[in-house]
Write an enzyme that holds these catalytic residues in place. Structure first.
Site, PDB file in Angstrom:
ATOM      1  N   ARG A  15       0.801  -0.751  -0.265  1.00 17.74           N
ATOM      2  CA  ARG A  15      -0.377  -0.416   0.296  1.00 17.74           C
ATOM      3  C   ARG A  15       0.653   1.322   0.217  1.00 17.74           C
ATOM      4  O   ARG A  15       0.863   2.097  -0.734  1.00 17.74           O
ATOM      5  CB  ARG A  15      -1.040  -0.242   1.302  1.00 17.74           C
ATOM      6  N   ASP A  16       1.843   1.843   1.116  1.00 19.44           N
ATOM      7  CA  ASP A  16       2.339   2.834   1.202  1.00 19.44           C
ATOM      8  C   ASP A  16       3.419   2.798   0.233  1.00 19.44           C
ATOM      9  O   ASP A  16       3.615   3.785  -0.257  1.00 19.44           O
ATOM     10  CB  ASP A  16       2.471   2.744   2.672  1.00 19.44           C
ATOM     11  N   HIS A 207       6.301   4.703  12.651  1.00 18.61           N
ATOM     12  CA  HIS A 207       6.262   4.435  11.035  1.00 18.61           C
ATOM     13  C   HIS A 207       7.095   5.537  10.603  1.00 18.61           C
ATOM     14  O   HIS A 207       6.265   6.886  10.792  1.00 18.61           O
ATOM     15  CB  HIS A 207       4.558   4.512  10.503  1.00 18.61           C
ATOM     16  N   HIS A 209       9.713   7.518   7.976  1.00 19.10           N
ATOM     17  CA  HIS A 209      10.766   7.113   6.404  1.00 19.10           C
ATOM     18  C   HIS A 209      11.555   7.553   6.069  1.00 19.10           C
ATOM     19  O   HIS A 209      11.857   7.902   7.767  1.00 19.10           O
ATOM     20  CB  HIS A 209       9.067   7.956   5.795  1.00 19.10           C
ATOM     21  N   CYS A 240       4.871   9.528  -0.125  1.00 21.64           N
ATOM     22  CA  CYS A 240       3.462  10.219  -0.474  1.00 21.64           C
ATOM     23  C   CYS A 240       3.330  11.240  -0.691  1.00 21.64           C
ATOM     24  O   CYS A 240       4.021  12.369  -0.829  1.00 21.64           O
ATOM     25  CB  CYS A 240       3.047  10.603   1.124  1.00 21.64           C
ATOM     26  N   ASN A 249       9.473   4.364   2.646  1.00 23.20           N
ATOM     27  CA  ASN A 249       9.151   3.814   4.347  1.00 23.20           C
ATOM     28  C   ASN A 249      11.000   3.434   4.471  1.00 23.20           C
ATOM     29  O   ASN A 249      11.924   2.672   3.626  1.00 23.20           O
ATOM     30  CB  ASN A 249       8.422   3.243   3.975  1.00 23.20           C
TER      31      ASN A 249
HETATM   32  P1  HMG Z   1     -13.130  13.815  -2.244  1.00 22.79           P
HETATM   33  O1  HMG Z   1     -13.029  14.497  -3.403  1.00 22.79           O
HETATM   34  O2  HMG Z   1     -13.614  15.481  -0.713  1.00 22.79           O
HETATM   35  O3  HMG Z   1     -14.412  13.137  -1.472  1.00 22.79           O
HETATM   36  O4  HMG Z   1     -12.284  12.946  -1.306  1.00 22.79           O
HETATM   37  P2  HMG Z   1     -15.870  13.342  -1.813  1.00 22.79           P
HETATM   38  O5  HMG Z   1     -16.955  13.342  -0.527  1.00 22.79           O
HETATM   39  O6  HMG Z   1     -16.036  14.795  -1.939  1.00 22.79           O
HETATM   40  O7  HMG Z   1     -16.942  12.938  -2.689  1.00 22.79           O
HETATM   41  C1  HMG Z   1     -16.038  12.966  -4.895  1.00 22.79           C
HETATM   42  C2  HMG Z   1     -16.122  11.861  -5.221  1.00 22.79           C
HETATM   43  O8  HMG Z   1     -15.003  10.477  -4.679  1.00 22.79           O
HETATM   44  C3  HMG Z   1     -17.684  11.126  -5.881  1.00 22.79           C
HETATM   45  O9  HMG Z   1     -17.597  10.558  -6.563  1.00 22.79           O
HETATM   46  C4  HMG Z   1     -17.196  10.072  -3.896  1.00 22.79           C
HETATM   47  O10 HMG Z   1     -17.998   9.382  -4.231  1.00 22.79           O
HETATM   48  C5  HMG Z   1     -15.311   9.536  -4.500  1.00 22.79           C
HETATM   49  P3  HMG Z   1     -18.311  11.463  -7.721  1.00 22.79           P
HETATM   50  O11 HMG Z   1     -19.785  11.981  -7.279  1.00 22.79           O
HETATM   51  O12 HMG Z   1     -17.526  12.430  -7.824  1.00 22.79           O
HETATM   52  O13 HMG Z   1     -18.145  10.147  -8.578  1.00 22.79           O
HETATM   53  N1  HMG Z   1     -15.231   9.125  -2.676  1.00 22.79           N
HETATM   54  C6  HMG Z   1     -15.208   7.990  -2.936  1.00 22.79           C
HETATM   55  N2  HMG Z   1     -14.553   6.783  -3.914  1.00 22.79           N
HETATM   56  C7  HMG Z   1     -14.085   5.968  -3.464  1.00 22.79           C
HETATM   57  N3  HMG Z   1     -12.901   5.280  -2.507  1.00 22.79           N
HETATM   58  C8  HMG Z   1     -13.872   6.547  -1.388  1.00 22.79           C
HETATM   59  C9  HMG Z   1     -14.555   7.497  -1.346  1.00 22.79           C
HETATM   60  N4  HMG Z   1     -14.859   8.832  -1.458  1.00 22.79           N
HETATM   61  C10 HMG Z   1     -15.335   9.239  -1.929  1.00 22.79           C
HETATM   62  N5  HMG Z   1     -13.145   5.865   0.193  1.00 22.79           N
HETATM   63  C11 HMG Z   1     -11.090  10.822  -0.027  1.00 22.79           C
HETATM   64  C12 HMG Z   1     -12.220  12.568   0.285  1.00 22.79           C
HETATM   65  C13 HMG Z   1     -10.789  11.324   1.234  1.00 22.79           C
HETATM   66  C14 HMG Z   1     -12.192  10.010  -0.831  1.00 22.79           C
HETATM   67  C15 HMG Z   1      -9.824  11.839  -1.011  1.00 22.79           C
HETATM   68  O14 HMG Z   1      -9.613  13.080  -0.332  1.00 22.79           O
HETATM   69  C16 HMG Z   1      -8.830  10.578  -1.426  1.00 22.79           C
HETATM   70  O15 HMG Z   1      -9.478   9.305  -1.648  1.00 22.79           O
HETATM   71  N6  HMG Z   1      -7.815  10.635  -0.379  1.00 22.79           N
HETATM   72  C17 HMG Z   1      -6.451   9.859  -1.166  1.00 22.79           C
HETATM   73  C18 HMG Z   1      -5.943  10.085  -0.121  1.00 22.79           C
HETATM   74  C19 HMG Z   1      -4.712   8.753   0.435  1.00 22.79           C
HETATM   75  O16 HMG Z   1      -4.819   7.818   0.236  1.00 22.79           O
HETATM   76  N7  HMG Z   1      -3.770   9.262   0.750  1.00 22.79           N
HETATM   77  C20 HMG Z   1      -2.059   8.959   0.912  1.00 22.79           C
HETATM   78  C21 HMG Z   1      -2.589   7.634   1.994  1.00 22.79           C
HETATM   79  S1  HMG Z   1      -2.151   8.527   3.540  1.00 22.79           S
HETATM   80  C22 HMG Z   1      -0.683   8.578   3.143  1.00 22.79           C
HETATM   81  O17 HMG Z   1       0.376   8.102   3.102  1.00 22.79           O
HETATM   82  C23 HMG Z   1      -0.067   8.340   5.100  1.00 22.79           C
HETATM   83  C24 HMG Z   1      -0.029   7.453   5.942  1.00 22.79           C
HETATM   84  O18 HMG Z   1       0.916   6.241   5.113  1.00 22.79           O
HETATM   85  C25 HMG Z   1       1.252   7.628   7.408  1.00 22.79           C
HETATM   86  C26 HMG Z   1       2.588   8.154   6.952  1.00 22.79           C
HETATM   87  O19 HMG Z   1       3.123   7.506   5.898  1.00 22.79           O
HETATM   88  O20 HMG Z   1       2.726   8.726   7.727  1.00 22.79           O
HETATM   89  C27 HMG Z   1      -0.850   6.725   6.367  1.00 22.79           C
HETATM   90 MG    MG Z   2       4.234   6.047   5.376  1.00 17.94          MG
END
Ligand code: HMG
Ligand code: MG
Length: 301
Positions: A15-16, A207, A209, A240, A249
């Protein structure tokens, strides 16, 4: 010093790691990767993310991955869930473990999940209510715990109080993410001490990086405080999408090598990991970030 005798590794590479790669691995390639990681001894493997594929196309098909691996009760396969929609999709695919993921700072929260910290906590609370009644294990992440690419320094007391909120809403553990890999050992130790005071050391995962090459030093500082769960990614994959310039990571191989040297049990076979990294780096078209993998691969004919 309360260094644990065994460390649980949470492998976040599928995933990450892969969420930031230019080459997108298909769901079937990611299934094979998870099976190989399991064969190397990993049990907790983050299998995907139920996020918008418009935001993170690399995670498309996370449902296929869970469905294919539903016959593996020996594995723990958490998936990221940002909101109720993600939760429902994850459950429909058979998820038994989820991770909600928030950020310590407002700007990172907006960039990553398009909402404020307060709004994200409301969403997570809603997700947690459903997960608790469904008997689903919940992990909570906090990103940018030692620094934010947009806001700079982060107050450890603020992170600790967010960790407390996550536990109060039903998370069983909180993973402290140094998303941009900026922390050093003393900062990491101070942060863990603040969090442990509120939620207990047993509920903390770390966690890191490796942007500044500090991840192993930070991990050692944290495990010496008694932290016994560490997130890593095979090959040191990752970064990220919302934290430009942040490196991958900490590599699973590098952490296993460290822990082997300390006589700490992990149940993981280092040579098998290196083999996985070798194949992945060919597929992804770049050399591994893992120092251990590079050293070991250099000795092969
Ligand atoms: P948004 O655009 O604000 O959502 O996204 P919305 O509620 O306004 O909806 C817009 C559209 O997205 C709609 O579809 C929803 O149905 C759809 P449309 O009607 O336009 O066709 N939607 C979704 N589709 C699939 N799955 C969902 C979902 N929710 C709404 N769950 C949202 C908000 C959170 C979905 C968006 O910002 C997003 O997907 N962000 C991705 C975040 C991400 O994955 N980041 C990377 C991981 S975090 C990380 O790496 C850090 C970590 O590893 C820790 C570290 O490293 O320190 C964890
Ligand atoms: Mg991470």
């Amino acid at each position: 010093m309360t260094r644990p005798k065994r460390i649980e590794i949470v492998e976040v590479g599928p995933r990450d790691g892969l969420q930031n790669e230019v080459q997108h691995l298909s769901p079937s390639e990611r299934i094979t990767l998870i099976e190989q990681l399991s064969d190397a001894g990993l049990v907790q493997i983050e299998a995907g993310a139920f996020v918008s594929t418009r935001w993170v196309p690399q995670m498309a098909g996370s449902d296929e991955i869970l469905t294919a691996l539903n016959n593996r009760p020996d594995l723990r396969l958490p998936v990221l869930v940002p909101n109720l929609k993600g939760y429902n999709n994850a459950r429909a695919a058979g998820a038994k473990e989820i991770a909600v993921f928030g950020a310590a700072t407002e700007t990172f929260s907006q960039k990553n999940i398009n909402c404020s910290v307060a709004a994200s906590l409301d969403r997570f609370a809603e997700v947690c209510q459903h997960a608790i009644s469904d008997g689903i294990y919940i992990r909570g992440y906090i990103s940018c715990v030692l620094g934010c690419p947009y806001e700079g320094k982060v107050n450890p007391a603020q992170v600790a109080s967010m960790a407390q909120r996550l536990i109060d809403m039903g998370c069983s553990e909180v993973s402290l993410g140094d998303t941009i890999g900026i922390g050093t050992a003393d900062n990491a130790r101070i942060l863990v001490e603040h969090c442990a005071e509120l939620i207990g050391i047993d509920r903390i995962s770390v966690h890191f990086h490796d942007t500044y090459g500090q991840a192993l030093a930070n991990i050692l500082a944290c495990i010496d405080l008694g932290v016994s769960t560490v997130d890593t990614a095979v090959g040191g994959l990752g970064g990220c999408p919302y934290a430009k310039g942040s490196a991958g990571n900490v590599a699973t191989e590098d952490v296993v090598y460290l822990l082997n040297g300390l006589g700490i049990e992990t149940g993981i076979n280092l040579d098998k990991l290196v083999e996985i990294t070798k194949n992945l780096s060919q597929r992804l078209n770049h050399p591994p970030a893992s120092r251990v993998a590079r050293a070991k691969l250099a000795t092969l004919p």
